[in-house]
Scaffold this active site. Structure first.
Site, short mmCIF file in Angstrom:
data_model
loop_
_atom_site.label_atom_id
_atom_site.label_comp_id
_atom_site.label_asym_id
_atom_site.label_seq_id
_atom_site.Cartn_x
_atom_site.Cartn_y
_atom_site.Cartn_z
CG ASP A 1 -0.20 0.19 2.45
OD1 ASP A 1 0.66 -0.59 2.78
OD2 ASP A 1 -0.56 1.17 3.17
CD GLU B 1 4.11 1.38 7.08
OE1 GLU B 1 4.83 1.79 7.78
OE2 GLU B 1 3.58 2.10 5.86
#
Length: 455
Positions: free
Chosen positions: A93, A158
């Site tokens: 991500d 994250e």
């Protein structure tokens, strides 16, 4: 350099074109794990691309949905008899691109300029994913098999600071029990070509601050001067968290620590951070101490009318989002509450002030041992330097502390392809491909040496 080391160097170099192609394919997927910004389908596409990449190397790879709804990739390969098991981490991500006009080129198209590759996630942390792929592919090319056991973990949320993966690891601790060391490829070097391991990470707490001064906005000509102003109150409150030098002044938080690793030259810091001509770093300490060893409060968002279209009114409400960073060893949740109490204590009479901690992430201090020593040697060999230094990390990777709790005795190693010029979390994020090549070679050398040690 041994014949095997030279063969790995050649294999990594030969694998770089395919690695850059894989990085381009990953950057093209806008995997922002925030449904308010991007479709979560994009994150799922990124997870599948990553899963397929590791499966293509012969690992048993699957997508798992964590408690925050994000998809992580878990890929495993059993250890040969007597060999250790190594966990390799990265995340797929990315941060939102933000204002597209601030980018020189499309953030979702990997673009080469003057030797660097530009695109959102190129360094943080799709470059880390590709580093693992290039390293493992080189090992297969040279050795025909993996010399150690592998557990690859590629996170899907994250950047949002949620705890989906941390909970997954805690809930499935038995799946990670055989891990001896973890290579977290989400940090970086002091500069291009200057290898280092990150040995500390600051913890973080997010705080939302709200101010209500009136029942509704009123005319500034009729009431300004006697009516309390929410924006002015907000500004006054924010001004209390730093002194005139720039040091953090939150009641109860020590802001006097010093950094004892590699220094961060003030001139280089000014260049890396984009300070204006003639400006110097703030704070009473050296830059390394300010960014790696001391608490810092950053205002990351403000709710107030925009300048364009604003009217001459006394504002009834205002708000701010704050990010507090604390050195390892300081409980970020407790530090966040200290910031909340500091702000509430200074609320003026007759004005409603609210403050609350909305999220936290643990800090981390790496434990030096045989595995980190071996990785330092691999870094020095890859970069052809005498040694690899030690850096602090201003960011937070909560998984590091989670791994230490879930796997007693595990040694966590923090490395990565970012460096100050990478401009992570900002427009024109980029990576120097030589950093991917050198880190991939270091990882391949490290894994090969661990396997050779069992023979």
């Amino acid at each position: 350099m041994s014949t095997g080391d030279a063969a790995l160097r050649d294999a990594v170099r030969a694998g770089m074109p395919a690695g850059v192609d894989e990085l381009a394919a990953l950057v093209a997927i806008p995997s922002v794990y925030d449904p308010g910004v991007q479709s979560l389908d994009d994150c799922h596409r990124a997870a599948e691309r990553v899963r397929a990449g590791f499966e293509g190397l012969g690992l048993a790879a699957r997508r798992v949905t964590t408690t925050d709804g994000s998809q992580a990739v878990i890929a495993t390969h059993p250890a040969p008899a007597g060999a250790p098991t190594v966990l390799l981490y990265a995340h797929h991500d990315v941060q939102p691109a933000g204002d597209l006009s601030a980018w020189t080129s499309d953030p979702w198209t990997l673009t080469e300029r003057e030797g660097r590759l530009y695109g959102r996630g190129a360094a943080d942390c799709k470059g880390g994913v590709v580093t693992h792929l290039v390293a493992l592919r080189a090992l297969l090319d040279v050795h025909g098999a993996f010399p150690v056991g592998l557990v690859v973990v590629v996170e899907g949320s994250e950047e949002q600071g949620t705890d989906g993966l941390e909970r997954y690891v805690s809930d499935h601790a038995a799946d990670f029990a055989d891990v001896d060391t973890a290579v977290v490829m989400d940090a970086g070097n002091a500069a291009v070509g200057v290898p280092a391991l990150v040995t500390t990470l600051r913890g973080t707490a997010f705080v939302e601050l709200g101010v209500r001064a009136l029942r509704g906005n009123v005319h500034s000509g009729m009431f300004g001067g006697a009516a309390p102003d929410a924006i002015a109150t907000l500004v006054a409150l924010l001004a209390t968290v730093r002194d005139d030098t720039g040091d953090t002044t939150v009641d109860g938080l020590d802001a006097s620590q010093t950094w004892d690793g590699l220094p961060y030259d003030a001139t280089r810091f000014a260049s890396d951070a984009g300070l204006l001509d003639g400006a110097v770093p703030i704070g009473s300490g050296d830059p390394a101490s300010q960014v790696w060893a001391r608490p810092a409060v950053t205002v990351v968002g403000i709710d107030a009318p925009a300048v364009a279209g604003s009217s001459p009114s006394v504002q009834a409400t205002a708000g701010a989002a704050l990010n507090l960073r604390v050195p390892p060893g300081v409980d970020p949740a407790a530090a966040g509450e200290l910031l909340v109490e500091h702000l509430l204590r200074r609320a003026p009479a007759g004005v409603e002030v609210t403050a609350r901690v909305t999220g936290t992430g643990d800090g981390f201090r790496a434990t030096a041992g045989q595995y980190s020593s071996a990785f330092r040697e691999a870094l020095a060999s890859s970069y052809r330097t005498a040694s690899a230094g030690s850096l602090g990390g201003g960011g937070s990777i909560p998984l590091c502390a989670t791994l230490e709790r879930a796997i007693p005795g595990v040694e966590v190693i923090l490395a990565g392809v970012s460096e100050p010029a990478a401009n992570v979390h900002a427009p024109d994020e980029s990576v120097d491909p030589s950093e991917i090549e050198h880190l991939a070679l270091a990882e391949a050398l490290f894994l090969a040496d661990l396997g050779a040690a069992r023979a």
